[in-house]
Write an enzyme that holds these catalytic residues in place. Structure first.
Site, PDB file in Angstrom:
ATOM      1  N   LYS A  21       2.229  11.458   7.108  1.00 45.43           N
ATOM      2  CA  LYS A  21       1.354  11.125   8.373  1.00 45.43           C
ATOM      3  C   LYS A  21       1.799  11.741   9.509  1.00 45.43           C
ATOM      4  O   LYS A  21       1.696  13.053   9.702  1.00 45.43           O
ATOM      5  CB  LYS A  21       1.442   9.470   8.514  1.00 45.43           C
ATOM      6  CG  LYS A  21       0.517   8.759   7.303  1.00 45.43           C
ATOM      7  CD  LYS A  21      -0.132   7.514   7.690  1.00 45.43           C
ATOM      8  CE  LYS A  21      -1.263   7.233   6.691  1.00 45.43           C
ATOM      9  NZ  LYS A  21      -0.856   6.112   5.773  1.00 45.43           N
ATOM     10  N   PHE A  47       0.697  -1.271  -0.043  1.00 46.04           N
ATOM     11  CA  PHE A  47      -0.123  -0.036   0.194  1.00 46.04           C
ATOM     12  C   PHE A  47       1.003   1.195  -0.085  1.00 46.04           C
ATOM     13  O   PHE A  47       1.434   1.428   0.718  1.00 46.04           O
ATOM     14  CB  PHE A  47      -1.079   0.062   1.234  1.00 46.04           C
ATOM     15  CG  PHE A  47      -2.018   1.319   1.138  1.00 46.04           C
ATOM     16  CD1 PHE A  47      -2.949   1.113   0.419  1.00 46.04           C
ATOM     17  CD2 PHE A  47      -1.385   2.502   1.863  1.00 46.04           C
ATOM     18  CE1 PHE A  47      -3.631   2.176   0.115  1.00 46.04           C
ATOM     19  CE2 PHE A  47      -2.281   3.525   1.568  1.00 46.04           C
ATOM     20  CZ  PHE A  47      -3.536   3.524   0.916  1.00 46.04           C
ATOM     21  N   ASP A  82       9.267   2.916   1.994  1.00 44.32           N
ATOM     22  CA  ASP A  82       7.957   3.706   2.357  1.00 44.32           C
ATOM     23  C   ASP A  82       7.765   3.803   3.850  1.00 44.32           C
ATOM     24  O   ASP A  82       7.245   2.853   4.337  1.00 44.32           O
ATOM     25  CB  ASP A  82       6.895   3.345   1.382  1.00 44.32           C
ATOM     26  CG  ASP A  82       5.563   4.220   1.773  1.00 44.32           C
ATOM     27  OD1 ASP A  82       5.345   4.882   2.614  1.00 44.32           O
ATOM     28  OD2 ASP A  82       4.648   3.907   1.168  1.00 44.32           O
TER      29      ASP A  82
HETATM   30  C1  LIG Z   1      -1.141   6.030   4.364  1.00 41.88           C
HETATM   31  C2  LIG Z   1       0.129   5.767   3.600  1.00 41.88           C
HETATM   32  C3  LIG Z   1       0.307   6.270   2.027  1.00 41.88           C
HETATM   33  C4  LIG Z   1      -0.361   7.278   1.576  1.00 41.88           C
HETATM   34  O1  LIG Z   1      -0.498   8.289   2.211  1.00 41.88           O
HETATM   35  P1  LIG Z   1      -1.536   9.405   2.060  1.00 41.88           P
HETATM   36  O2  LIG Z   1      -1.103  10.607   2.911  1.00 41.88           O
HETATM   37  O3  LIG Z   1      -2.967   8.861   2.438  1.00 41.88           O
HETATM   38  O4  LIG Z   1      -1.543   9.820   0.535  1.00 41.88           O
HETATM   39  C5  LIG Z   1       1.552   5.765   1.283  1.00 41.88           C
HETATM   40  N1  LIG Z   1       2.217   4.728   2.032  1.00 41.88           N
HETATM   41  C6  LIG Z   1       1.895   4.203   3.257  1.00 41.88           C
HETATM   42  C7  LIG Z   1       2.718   2.933   3.825  1.00 41.88           C
HETATM   43  C8  LIG Z   1       0.817   4.523   3.806  1.00 41.88           C
HETATM   44  O5  LIG Z   1       0.628   3.734   5.191  1.00 41.88           O
END
Ligand SMILES: *Cc1c(COP(=O)(O)O)cnc(C)c1O
Length: 404
Positions: A256, A142, A227
């Site tokens: 985040k 994700f 990520d």
């Molecule tokens: C939440 C998340 C994203 C995307 O972030 P948004 O601010 O919702 O676009 C990307 N990678 C990971 C691992 C995430 O948990």
């Protein structure tokens, strides 16, 4: 339920795109680990807005920094310099040991920006023929919701009827270093991966996986892009999840909790090479790096470190995990986690995880199901031992119920 609660939910459903299916609670206030609904009921937040509110709701120091900055200057665009961006760069680079920083807003934008940057690096530094760059990603990843990103998702719900998608991605199983070795070609520019797969249900790779991944990437001149939008900034009990294996990514993505939930702030962090290929006019964002975002992010990072939240995440995470393991319930298939990134996977026969989340709501805990059978637990990093024990008591009574 009072009329007003029914109203909020019905009105959302009537006018809003129905792209979410929220738990039936309407929140109106938050403080630390707690949130309150419109009727005044209090809940322990065990989702933390998918880890964006790691510093706790409405942290007073982040709030003060935001209000102070909002009074002074909010947005200049990058057409001009502002007096917050340089300080944000300096502080985030020092904290993470990075050389270059690219500020964006949402997490997905940081991922997109990293994809653009590693491709450019591939063509201009590694010497990959134009248009041939390949990026390796993992099954069940994700990384966000943009078209570029959902194109390499393996989740049918995420992809179906959104195509056509961009080429240039190869998908391998998560946690399998041999699969990475096999997938690398001379045109591979990067391996994009989550240190722990969050949305997939807190999937932790085998020990040693990232050490091998790091070696393979180095040996093949492939950029390792971690990520850490969800795992980063203390969530797993270390500043960055990469530290659990003592490795360093070439590119790290943060989002985040970078703003403590006040404002969308994300960043791409890299060595000199990758972000060094971007020239004026080649990438940008109207809001990226704005003074309000920078002031908020600076405060969010400061309180995370100064208030010992990262160590607390390690300590309380261990307590929480042990407590979950001690719950004897036939409904539980597996409990897993690192730091305060935890999950309880239910036996399929136990019924949908959503039913358990709704039962937890009735006991004053807000948690979110993921993938039918998994309850994700990720409270703010400011949670205390007493609060962990309070949550465990309620989880124990809920998980021993049968909702099948
Ligand atoms: C939440 C998340 C994203 C995307 O972030 P948004 O601010 O919702 O676009 C990307 N990678 C990971 C691992 C995430 O948990």
């Amino acid at each position: 339920m009072s009329a007003s609660v029914i109203d909020f939910i019905a009105t959302e459903a009537r006018f809003g795109a129905r792209n979410y299916e929220p738990i039936g609670v309407v929140l109106s206030r938050g403080e630390g680990v707690w949130v309150w609904d419109t009727e005044g009921n209090r809940y322990l937040d065990c989702l933390s807005a998918y880890s964006a509110v790691s510093q706790g709701h409405c942290h007073p120091k982040i709030l003060a920094a935001m209000v102070e900055q909002a009074h002074r200057l909010t947005l200049t665009s990058r057409a001009f310099h502002n007096d917050q961006l340089a300080l944000f760069y300096e502080e985030i680079a020092a904290l993470t040991g990075s050389h270059k920083v690219l500020p964006m807003n949402s997490g997905a934008e940081a991922v997109e920006s990293a994809i653009k940057s590693v491709r450019k690096w591939g063509y201009e530094v590694k010497g990959v023929p134009d248009g041939q760059a390949e990026i390796i990603v993992c099954a069940n990843n994700f990384h966000g919701r943009t078209l570029g990103i959902v194109g390499f998702s393996t989740d049918p719900e995420t992809r179906t009827h959104f195509g056509p998608f961009a080429p240039g991605f190869r998908i391998i199983p998560f946690g399998d270093a041999a699969a990475l070795e096999e997938a690398i070609t001379p045109n591979t520019v990067a391996f994009l991966v989550e240190p722990i797969q969050g949305e997939a249900g807190v999937v932790i790779p085998p020990a040693g996986y990232f050490t091998e991944v790091r070696e393979l990437c180095t040996a093949n001149n492939v950029m390792l892009v971690l990520d850490e939008i969800q795992t980063g900034l203390g969530r797993t009990g270390k500043l960055l999840a990469e530290q659990h294996e003592g490795i360093e990514a070439d590119v790290t993505l943060l989002g985040k909790a970078l703003s403590g939930g006040f404002y969308p702030v994300s960043a791409v962090l890299s060595n000199n090479d990758v972000l060094g290929t971007l020239r004026p006019g080649q990438h940008g964002s109207t809001f990226g790096g704005n003074p309000l975002a920078c002031a908020v992010a600076r405060a969010a990072i400061r309180v995370l470190v100064e208030e010992g939240m990262i160590d607390n995440a390690a300590r309380q995470g261990a307590r929480f995990l042990q407590g979950l393991k001690d719950i004897r319930a036939n409904t539980i298939r597996e409990v897993r986690g690192r730091g305060l990134m935890l999950a309880v996977e239910l036996h399929p026969e136990a019924g949908r995880a959503r039913r358990y989340c709704e039962a937890l709501q009735g006991k004053g805990i807000l948690a979110k199901d993921t993938h039918e059978h998994t309850i994700r637990i990720a409270p703010p990093l400011v949670i205390t031992s007493d609060q962990v024990d309070w949550a465990l008591e309620r989880l124990a009574t809920t998980l021993t119920q049968d909702f099948s």
